[in-house]
Scaffold this active site. Structure first.
Site, PDB file in Angstrom:
ATOM      1  N   HIS A   1       0.862  -1.190   0.000  1.00  0.00           N
ATOM      2  CA  HIS A   1       0.000   0.000   0.000  1.00  0.00           C
ATOM      3  C   HIS A   1       0.890   1.229   0.000  1.00  0.00           C
ATOM      4  CE1 HIS A   1      -3.129   2.862   1.163  1.00  0.00           C
ATOM      5  NE2 HIS A   1      -3.986   1.938   0.779  1.00  0.00           N
TER       6      HIS A   1
ATOM      7  N   ASP B   1      -7.868  -5.353   0.235  1.00  0.00           N
ATOM      8  CA  ASP B   1      -8.388  -6.188  -0.862  1.00  0.00           C
ATOM      9  C   ASP B   1      -8.015  -7.657  -0.744  1.00  0.00           C
ATOM     10  OD1 ASP B   1      -7.733  -3.328  -2.645  1.00  0.00           O
ATOM     11  OD2 ASP B   1      -9.718  -4.232  -2.580  1.00  0.00           O
TER      12      ASP B   1
END
Ligand code: SDX
Length: 430
Positions: free
Chosen positions: A307, A365
């Site tokens: 991320h 996710d």
């Protein structure tokens, strides 16, 4: 914001001072708005790794501490103590609703769940096998061709009306995209069901028999919506802000955010995670894929890992893993091979220095796709679910930006590396 300190930049022996602004929490910022006027230079920050593009009071993310706050409340508390519509109220209005405000809010949204019949007809223009995100971008963008009764977006009441309409209709539009793709009739919204249960109803009910949403599954979906509701200035939110900064129609701006979210580096990751797990298939093959992810010459990346902001862990990933357990247990799927494979992959990756040293942990996710699949949602619909959840965040940021007294159109500059001025050679001499 307070301006306690200053930063100095010295170029060619000339020093220029810029104010340092302090927010409520998080990194301070150097206010460089006067940089070009004072130095004739721009900053250079493709990908915005060190750039604060705006001020905002909606969401705060601390990538080192693994913290995510919506209007100051930790995501862990909101995910387990609130429902999605309460969180929408919080994100849009700044406070959680009391019981009276919540009832009024539910009524306000319920009044707009119907979709215009002309909009329903738009679906027939798409191929049945169109990707749901292509349909969503088209149909949500087409909402800007309706609702001419509330188009003065300098008026907060008109902005609120547009927000209500988007929040109320997006579940119907997403469910319609699914029904259209499988050749089944659209199912109307039911205002007697809560937001998540109503969506499951519109997705899986048929005219042939009664459909009763499973409350455990509805709660799991509601939690998926909460953890995806907002995430400060992600690529799709920044897209909505930039599109909205020109005064464009909010429905069209939200459609631009959806287009950006679709990318595999962003919201498309949950679909990519499932496709990756299905390709890996067996725990004995995990090592081969981890080696590919580490190979600079291989474009393969571990989907659902890493991320831009979180370099410790994504708190949403932990909530999604717990929700995964709940849903699979409820459905008697605790031995689900893909979930076991995901747990093995996470464990092995987090024992590997490559991932730990680069701060690559499961993000929101990584597990959410397994939950959505267990809910019966097909892989290609995963990003559409993410878009449905994030619509409230996009609206809130659009609203915050439009409402700023010093709001300007966003217009970045560039470092030009092309040809300097030159003259066209006459055709007969070329
Ligand atoms: C979302 O912005 C948001 O807030 C997004 C989001 C939201 O709620 O809106 O949180 C939703 O988009 C979550 C992210 C979903 N995407 C994925 O899971 C796709 C896989 N992840 C990667 O593509 C990547 O991690 C990104 C796109 C998420 C972040 O990309 P960055 O910022 O370029 O990654 P980085 O600079 O932190 O990477 C550091 C290093 C790099 O290697 P070096 O150049 O230092 O050698 O780690 C490598 C990267 O190449 N790397 C990976 C990797 N992610 C980063 N290597 C292998 N597998 C990965 N998944």
């Amino acid at each position: 914001m307070s301006n306690e300190r200053a930063a100095n930049i010295t170029v060619d022996g000339k020093s220029v001072e810029f104010p340092v602004l302090r927010g409520a929490v998080g990194p301070d910022v150097i206010d460089i708005r006067s940089l070009y006027a004072k130095t004739g230079m721009f900053t250079f920050d493709p990908g915005f790794l060190s750039t604060a593009a705006c001020r905002s009071a909606i969401t705060f993310v601390d990538g080192k501490a693994g913290t995510l706050l919506y209007r100051g409340y930790p995501i862990e508390q909101l995910a387990y103590q609130c429902d999605y519509l309460e969180v929408c109220y919080l994100i849009l209005k700044g406070e959680l609703p009391n019981a009276t405000q919540k009832q009024a809010w539910i009524k306000e949204i319920s009044d707009h769940t119907m979709v215009h019949e002309q909009l329903s007809r738009l679906f027939t223009g798409f191929r049945r096998d169109a990707h749901p995100m292509a349909v969503l971008v088209g149909v949500v963008g087409a909402l800007s061709a309706f609702y001419h009764d509330a188009m003065d977006f300098s008026d907060q009441a008109h902005r609120d009306q547009s927000a209500d309409r988007l929040l109320a209709k997006i579940p119907s539009i997403v469910a319609m995209a699914y029904k259209y793709s499988v050749g089944l009739p659209f199912v109307r919204a039911r205002n007697d069901l809560d937001y998540a249960a109503n969506f499951l109803h519109m997705m899986f009910a048929t005219p042939c028999e009664e459909y009763v949403p499973n409350p455990v599954l509805a709660r799991a979906l509601d939690r998926i919506l909460i953890v995806h509701a907002d995430h400060e200035q992600g690529a799709s939110t920044s897209t909505v802000r930039l599109a909205g900064s020109s005064g464009a129609n909010p429905f069209a701006c939200i459609a631009s955010g959806m287009a950006c979210l679709w990318g595999p580096a962003h919201g498309g990751a949950s679909e990519a995670v499932l496709n990756m797990l299905e390709e890996i298939r067996d725990a004995s093959r995990i090592g081969k894929y981890l080696a590919r992810a580490k190979d600079k010459n291989d474009s393969f990346r571990l989907e659902g890992f890493g991320h831009r902001v979180y370099k410790s862990f994504d708190p949403r990933g932990k909530i999604m893993r717990e929700t995964c357990h709940e849903v699979l247990n409820e459905l008697g799927l605790h031995d689900d091979p893909l979930f076991k494979l995901a747990l093995d992959l996470e464990r092995i990756a987090l024992e590997d220095d490559f991932f730990v040293s680069k701060g690559l942990y499961p993000n929101v996710d990584f597990y959410s796709g397994i939950v959505k699949r267990a809910l019966g949602i097909p892989n290609e619909m995963f990003t559409a679910i993410f878009a449905m959840a994030r619509t409230v965040g996009w609206i809130a940021h659009w609203n915050e930006m439009i409402g700023e007294a010093d709001q300007k159109i966003g217009r970045p500059r560039q470092l030009f590396v092309g040809s300097p001025r030159r003259d066209v050679v006459p055709r007969d001499k070329r």
